[in-house]
Design a protein around this motif. Structure first.
Motif, PDB file in Angstrom:
ATOM      1  N   PRO A   1       0.845  -1.199   0.000  1.00 50.77           N
ATOM      2  CA  PRO A   1       0.000   0.000   0.000  1.00 50.77           C
ATOM      3  C   PRO A   1       0.883   1.252   0.000  1.00 50.77           C
ATOM      4  O   PRO A   1       1.959   1.256   0.601  1.00 50.77           O
ATOM      5  N   GLY A   2       0.441   2.262  -0.678  1.00 51.93           N
ATOM      6  CA  GLY A   2       1.238   3.494  -0.731  1.00 51.93           C
ATOM      7  C   GLY A   2       2.118   3.572  -1.959  1.00 51.93           C
ATOM      8  O   GLY A   2       2.727   4.598  -2.227  1.00 51.93           O
ATOM      9  N   THR A   3       2.184   2.483  -2.720  1.00 53.58           N
ATOM     10  CA  THR A   3       2.967   2.501  -3.958  1.00 53.58           C
ATOM     11  C   THR A   3       2.208   3.320  -5.009  1.00 53.58           C
ATOM     12  O   THR A   3       0.985   3.245  -5.094  1.00 53.58           O
ATOM     13  N   THR A   4       2.937   4.082  -5.785  1.00 51.86           N
ATOM     14  CA  THR A   4       2.256   4.812  -6.865  1.00 51.86           C
ATOM     15  C   THR A   4       2.207   3.941  -8.123  1.00 51.86           C
ATOM     16  O   THR A   4       2.931   2.941  -8.228  1.00 51.86           O
ATOM     17  N   ILE A   5       1.362   4.374  -9.054  1.00 52.54           N
ATOM     18  CA  ILE A   5       1.246   3.608 -10.304  1.00 52.54           C
ATOM     19  C   ILE A   5       2.600   3.560 -11.008  1.00 52.54           C
ATOM     20  O   ILE A   5       3.021   2.523 -11.523  1.00 52.54           O
ATOM     21  N   LEU A   6       3.306   4.692 -11.000  1.00 47.70           N
ATOM     22  CA  LEU A   6       4.606   4.738 -11.681  1.00 47.70           C
ATOM     23  C   LEU A   6       5.581   3.755 -11.039  1.00 47.70           C
ATOM     24  O   LEU A   6       6.291   3.012 -11.737  1.00 47.70           O
ATOM     25  N   GLN A   7       5.598   3.738  -9.703  1.00 50.47           N
ATOM     26  CA  GLN A   7       6.506   2.793  -9.030  1.00 50.47           C
ATOM     27  C   GLN A   7       6.144   1.359  -9.378  1.00 50.47           C
ATOM     28  O   GLN A   7       7.024   0.527  -9.639  1.00 50.47           O
ATOM     29  N   ALA A   8       4.847   1.086  -9.405  1.00 51.93           N
ATOM     30  CA  ALA A   8       4.415  -0.273  -9.747  1.00 51.93           C
ATOM     31  C   ALA A   8       4.845  -0.612 -11.170  1.00 51.93           C
ATOM     32  O   ALA A   8       5.338  -1.706 -11.452  1.00 51.93           O
TER      33      ALA A   8
ATOM     34  N   GLY B   1      -1.686   6.938  -6.123  1.00 52.85           N
ATOM     35  CA  GLY B   1      -1.450   5.685  -5.415  1.00 52.85           C
ATOM     36  C   GLY B   1      -2.280   4.565  -6.016  1.00 52.85           C
ATOM     37  O   GLY B   1      -3.365   4.806  -6.541  1.00 52.85           O
ATOM     38  N   VAL B   2      -1.766   3.338  -5.948  1.00 50.67           N
ATOM     39  CA  VAL B   2      -2.552   2.233  -6.494  1.00 50.67           C
ATOM     40  C   VAL B   2      -3.573   1.777  -5.458  1.00 50.67           C
ATOM     41  O   VAL B   2      -3.395   1.961  -4.262  1.00 50.67           O
ATOM     42  N   MET B   3      -4.657   1.219  -5.928  1.00 51.58           N
ATOM     43  CA  MET B   3      -5.696   0.626  -5.080  1.00 51.58           C
ATOM     44  C   MET B   3      -5.757  -0.852  -5.435  1.00 51.58           C
ATOM     45  O   MET B   3      -5.405  -1.221  -6.563  1.00 51.58           O
ATOM     46  N   ASP B   4      -6.249  -1.622  -4.484  1.00 55.85           N
ATOM     47  CA  ASP B   4      -6.301  -3.053  -4.746  1.00 55.85           C
ATOM     48  C   ASP B   4      -7.257  -3.347  -5.905  1.00 55.85           C
ATOM     49  O   ASP B   4      -8.422  -2.936  -5.881  1.00 55.85           O
ATOM     50  N   GLY B   5      -6.754  -4.034  -6.893  1.00 56.25           N
ATOM     51  CA  GLY B   5      -7.584  -4.406  -8.032  1.00 56.25           C
ATOM     52  C   GLY B   5      -7.592  -3.374  -9.150  1.00 56.25           C
ATOM     53  O   GLY B   5      -8.310  -3.520 -10.134  1.00 56.25           O
ATOM     54  N   MET B   6      -6.761  -2.348  -8.974  1.00 55.82           N
ATOM     55  CA  MET B   6      -6.743  -1.283  -9.981  1.00 55.82           C
ATOM     56  C   MET B   6      -6.238  -1.813 -11.330  1.00 55.82           C
ATOM     57  O   MET B   6      -5.359  -2.663 -11.384  1.00 55.82           O
ATOM     58  N   GLU B   7      -6.862  -1.297 -12.393  1.00 53.31           N
ATOM     59  CA  GLU B   7      -6.371  -1.660 -13.737  1.00 53.31           C
ATOM     60  C   GLU B   7      -5.987  -0.388 -14.488  1.00 53.31           C
ATOM     61  O   GLU B   7      -6.757   0.564 -14.531  1.00 53.31           O
ATOM     62  N   VAL B   8      -4.784  -0.422 -15.033  1.00 56.09           N
ATOM     63  CA  VAL B   8      -4.229   0.788 -15.632  1.00 56.09           C
ATOM     64  C   VAL B   8      -3.798   0.505 -17.066  1.00 56.09           C
ATOM     65  O   VAL B   8      -3.264  -0.564 -17.362  1.00 56.09           O
TER      66      VAL B   8
ATOM     67  N   LYS C   1     -10.020   0.839 -14.325  1.00 56.36           N
ATOM     68  CA  LYS C   1     -10.804   0.301 -13.208  1.00 56.36           C
ATOM     69  C   LYS C   1     -10.172   0.854 -11.939  1.00 56.36           C
ATOM     70  O   LYS C   1      -8.975   0.665 -11.693  1.00 56.36           O
ATOM     71  N   GLY C   2     -10.971   1.544 -11.143  1.00 60.25           N
ATOM     72  CA  GLY C   2     -10.432   2.217  -9.956  1.00 60.25           C
ATOM     73  C   GLY C   2      -9.890   1.259  -8.922  1.00 60.25           C
ATOM     74  O   GLY C   2      -8.748   1.375  -8.475  1.00 60.25           O
ATOM     75  N   SER C   3     -10.709   0.297  -8.539  1.00 59.12           N
ATOM     76  CA  SER C   3     -10.279  -0.704  -7.562  1.00 59.12           C
ATOM     77  C   SER C   3     -11.323  -1.812  -7.528  1.00 59.12           C
ATOM     78  O   SER C   3     -12.353  -1.713  -8.199  1.00 59.12           O
ATOM     79  N   GLU C   4     -11.029  -2.826  -6.747  1.00 55.07           N
ATOM     80  CA  GLU C   4     -11.987  -3.926  -6.617  1.00 55.07           C
ATOM     81  C   GLU C   4     -13.282  -3.387  -6.015  1.00 55.07           C
ATOM     82  O   GLU C   4     -14.381  -3.735  -6.437  1.00 55.07           O
TER      83      GLU C   4
END
Ligand SMILES: Cc1cc2nc3c(=O)[nH]c(=O)nc-3n(C[C@H](O)[C@H](O)[C@H](O)COP(=O)(O)O)c2cc1C
Ligand code: SF4
Ligand code: SF4
Ligand code: FES
Lengths: 347, 455
Positions: free
Chosen positions: A14-21, A75-82, A56-59
């Motif tokens: 948790p707390g990871t950004t999309i870019l970091q992911a 920040g990423v959310m669980d289940g996010m689709e980018v 998709k924002g999150s689950e």
């Protein structure tokens, strides 16, 4: 937390950004970043190069986000689709941001010291258009002398604020920052002060374009004719781990060591950067490797040297000869081995 | 006569002074709130009233208050946004100038509701005389015991300051305002975190427009339900409209939301119709950043229904056929107005005021202005109109704060509804070059020269 970027899934904290992911996944999906710099707190969100589509924002709340999001500050959310490279909308946005950034950035690559290492150059290779639609006058500034070590070419600045953050976070008594507003804004020192803080040189390293240049290196060399070596020395101010940029046996420039996103691994002090240009001051660890497609890699010198001792007359001459050949005789064909190595890259 | 809530006593002689204001029933809401209500009850009352933020976006005020992070244990703040820099909008200044104590009363009641012990009014630097009026009113309120320690013996303390900005439109954006208040360069922050969680000095903060805060005393005195009865649908209460342009009676008006645009424009109680009875050409209903409406969409919406002065009715049909109530800067144009010149003028403003943090806005606003200027002065090319359209679409939605959108929308709407005028400019440059934009032939007369194209 699970996040999926361009169809590739990864578990992140948790707390990871999309870019970091995306950087954890690696490859083509990693959005370009001109203002984000992982080593600088609070950086990012400004250049808008890293915009992505959250389909998709999150689950829990699967709705897509209506706007494109700056991946470096979202920040990423669980289940996010980018969608990054897989979305036409994203590619269009990157193209337009590239166009915006090039409006007031002169394409003076032939004389700019950053050529070969310029993130904007890379960005426009990948996302730019062949032609400009901007026919108005560009803003222009006189080059500004901001202290003994750094030369500012405001014309090239893309206002990413990285150097301001270096000043804020690494140096005491900040004297430089952003003046004015909008496209009149400019990086400058406050009322003609000079930047002479011990860590100020890092501004040069973080600058993604050629706006801040190293006075000890300016116009000495095109970077792809330099041979970069990893080296270190005992330093009581910083880690002392650097990259030396050599031409023959001469150290022409010292920089922080950068990772594949062109961010320094650790910031270095001005003494290491500006004052130690004698090879005997350094323990040379070995040739520095660069990613396959990089311009610097084109010099591809690493295989020729059997061992990395630069004092030997033989190697100095070998280096010079090779450099000269590349400068003055572009038509001399590469050897078979050379061609093969060029194709493979160093990494 | 429409009902007056905010400006009810504006014409009472001496209402600026504490004495007269108090005699007219001022500060009753503070008394009622502190003595008989809990902060949560006040928030509920404001929620019930349906009051929507009057600063432009129209976000429900009570709901915004309920987002305030009270659990963090950090002190919270109320900041009044009196920056008012949107071209065409001049209502807050009127309110502060004529009944300063109303704002201060609202600040105290609202601060109590939010548990804020230190609140600010951030006023634009150009309003120096209003700043002095407020300073004076605050001094009077302190002297009368409405501010300071232990207000009304309740144990509640509140300090209130007025802070003068240096005059930047961007400092009206709530996070830039907070940065500026902290003594920094007024650059918008990246959200989240929102001010309700991390605002002034990283502490929970609510930022509200002057008019929103000034509506709170009436709501507390009369109840949220009473307030909600005024207006139409989700547009409850009254709204200040600052009207300017080619009308008979420019000025600041308090209207009940839901009034028809026709009545507002043409009745003698309000704008009194068009100046010199020239034809109406276009209207910007909510300050320079909202889309311009052409004459045929002003009184009627696309479905043919009456257009009302309300959040919903003005935005009916999205940007294709609607606009926004925004901050209530009602700008009227008659047939002699040049839309291209007007759009260029707005664009010049946004170019000048962009903070310069994000590339699309920093570079795009300048580019828009440049192209518009070219077209306006008769140096435009046919492809420039599409170029403008493209640039604005690349700014919109891609920036940190809504200034980017505010710069893009007027350009988009002008091209959408008045493309023929842009085409006239590029096709007949000589005529444009020699035109005096304020008195010469209205576009209607030369319209036949260009064929109407829509985007
Ligand atoms: C560029 C920009 C300028 C703004 N200027 C003002 C302003 O002058 N006054 C104001 O009340 N709100 C202004 N706003 C809106 C504020 O950010 C904020 O939404 C508002 O103060 C909230 O108050 P409200 O909920 O009572 O409307 C501006 C927003 C932007 C993006
Ligand atoms: S000088 Fe370089 S680092 Fe500094 S803001 Fe400009 S582009 Fe960024
Ligand atoms: S949109 Fe414009 S004003 Fe807002 S943060 Fe970006 S550059 Fe600044
Ligand atoms: S890298 Fe994300 S906005 Fe600049």
């Amino acid at each position: 937390m699970k996040v999926t970027i361009d169809g590739q899934s990864i578990e992140v904290e948790p707390g990871t950004t999309i870019l970091q992911a995306a950087r954890m996944i690696g490859g083509e999906s990693v959005p370009p970043a001109m203002c984000y710099y992982s080593k600088l707190k609070g950086s990012g969100g400004k250049c808008r190069c890293c915009l992505v589509e959250v389909s998709k924002g999150s689950e829990r709340d699967p709705r897509p986000m209506p706007k494109l999001m700056a991946s470096c500050v979202t920040g990423v959310m669980d289940g996010m689709e980018v969608n990054s490279i897989s979305s036409q909308r994203v590619l269009d946005a990157r193209k337009s941001v590239t166009e915006f950034l090039l409006i007031n950035h002169p394409l003076d690559c032939p004389v700019c010291d950053q050529a070969g290492e310029c993130d904007l150059q890379n960005l426009s290779f990948k996302h730019g258009a062949g032609k400009t639609r901007f026919i108005e006058e560009k803003r222009t500034f006189e080059p500004e002398n901001i202290g003994p070590n750094i030369q500012l070419h405001m014309n090239r600045c893309i206002l990413c604020y990285r150097c301001v953050m270096v000043a804020d976070q690494l140096t005491d008594d900040r004297v430089h920052g952003v003046m004015n507003r909008g496209d009149h804004s400019q990086i400058s020192t406050c009322i003609s002060k000079a930047i002479d803080n011990e860590f100020s040189g890092n501004m040069i390293d973080v600058c993604p374009v050629g706006a801040l240049t190293d006075k000890t290196f300016r116009f000495k060399q095109r970077v792809w004719f330099n041979k970069p070596f990893n080296a270190h020395r005992d330093c009581d101010k910083c880690c002392g781990k650097t990259t030396l940029w050599m031409f023959g046996d001469e150290i022409q420039r010292v920089t922080g060591r950068k990772d594949i996103y062109h961010e320094v691994e650790e910031f270095i002090c001005n003494e290491c950067r500006f004052d130690h240009k004698d090879p005997s001051h350094w323990v040379i660890e070995g040739p520095r490797k660069f990613e396959k497609g990089s311009v610097i890699n084109q010099n591809n010198y690493t295989q020729k040297l059997e061992k990395v001792t630069i004092e030997t007359e033989h190697n100095i001459l070998l280096g010079r000869e090779q450099d000269r050949k590349k400068i003055s005789m572009p038509d001399v064909p590469l050897t078979e081995q050379g061609k093969k190595k060029l194709k493979e890259g160093n990494v | 006569m429409g009902r007056k809530i905010l400006l009810e006593h504006a014409n009472v002689p001496g209402i600026k002074t504490y004495e007269v204001y108090r005699k007219m029933g001022g500060y009753a809401s503070v008394e009622k709130a502190i003595k008989t209500m809990t902060p949560d009850e006040i928030v509920e009352e404001v929620k019930t009233s349906g009051l929507r933020g009057r600063g432009g976006a129209g976000f429900p005020t009570g709901l915004k208050w309920s987002f305030l992070d009270k659990k963090s244990g950090n002190p919270s703040h109320l900041v009044c946004n009196a920056d008012e820099s949107e071209p065409g909008t001049f209502k807050d200044r009127y309110l502060m100038e004529y009944i300063p104590h109303l704002l201060i009363e609202g600040m105290i009641t609202s601060s109590f509701a939010l548990g804020a012990k230190l609140s600010y009014i951030y006023i634009r630097g150009e309003y120096m005389w209003v700043y002095r009026i407020l300073e004076n009113a605050i001094k009077e309120a302190y002297a009368a015991g409405w501010l300071g320690k232990n207000i009304l013996g309740s144990g509640y303390d509140l300090d209130l300051y007025v802070h003068c900005g240096a005059g930047a439109y961007i400092c009206g954006e709530e996070t830039a305002l907070i940065e500026s208040l902290e003594g920094k360069r007024g650059n918008p922050r990246i959200k989240p975190p929102f001010p309700a969680v991390k605002g002034l000095w990283q502490e929970p903060t609510v930022v509200n427009n002057v008019e929103s805060i000034a509506a709170v005393p009436w709501i507390i005195n009369n109840g949220g339900e009473e307030y909600a009865k005024i207006g139409v649908g989700r547009s409850t209460g009254t709204k200040l409209i600052s009207a300017s342009g080619h009308i008979k009676n420019p000025g600041v008006y308090e209207i009940e939301l839901g009034l028809s645009v026709d009545e507002f424009m043409n009745s003698d109680e309000y704008l009194g119709g068009m100046m010199n009875d020239r034809p109406l050409k276009a209207l910007v209903p909510g300050g320079s950043s909202v889309p311009i409406l052409p004459a045929h969409l002003i009184y009627k919406n696309a479905e043919g229904g009456d257009r009302l002065m309300s959040y919903e009715s003005l935005s009916e049909g999205g940007f294709q056929t609607g606009s926004m109530l925004g901050s209530g800067g009602f700008i009227v144009y008659n047939d002699t107005s040049c839309i291209v010149r007007n759009t260029w003028n707005f664009s010049r403003f946004y170019h000048h005021e962009s903070c310069g943090q994000c590339s699309p806005c920093r570079e795009g606003t300048g580019w828009l202005e440049g192209v518009l200027h070219r077209i306006e002065t008769g140096h435009g090319r046919e492809e420039d109109i599409d170029l403008l359209w493209d640039i604005q679409s690349k700014i919109e939605g891609n920036t940190i704060c809504p200034l980017g959108d505010a710069a893009a929308w007027p350009v988009a709407a002008a091209i959408r509804h008045f493309r023929d005028e842009f085409e006239y400019h590029v096709r007949f440059p000589e005529k444009v070059k020699n035109r005096d934009h304020y008195v010469a032939e209205p576009f209607e007369k030369v319209k036949h020269l260009v064929t109407k194209q829509t985007v």
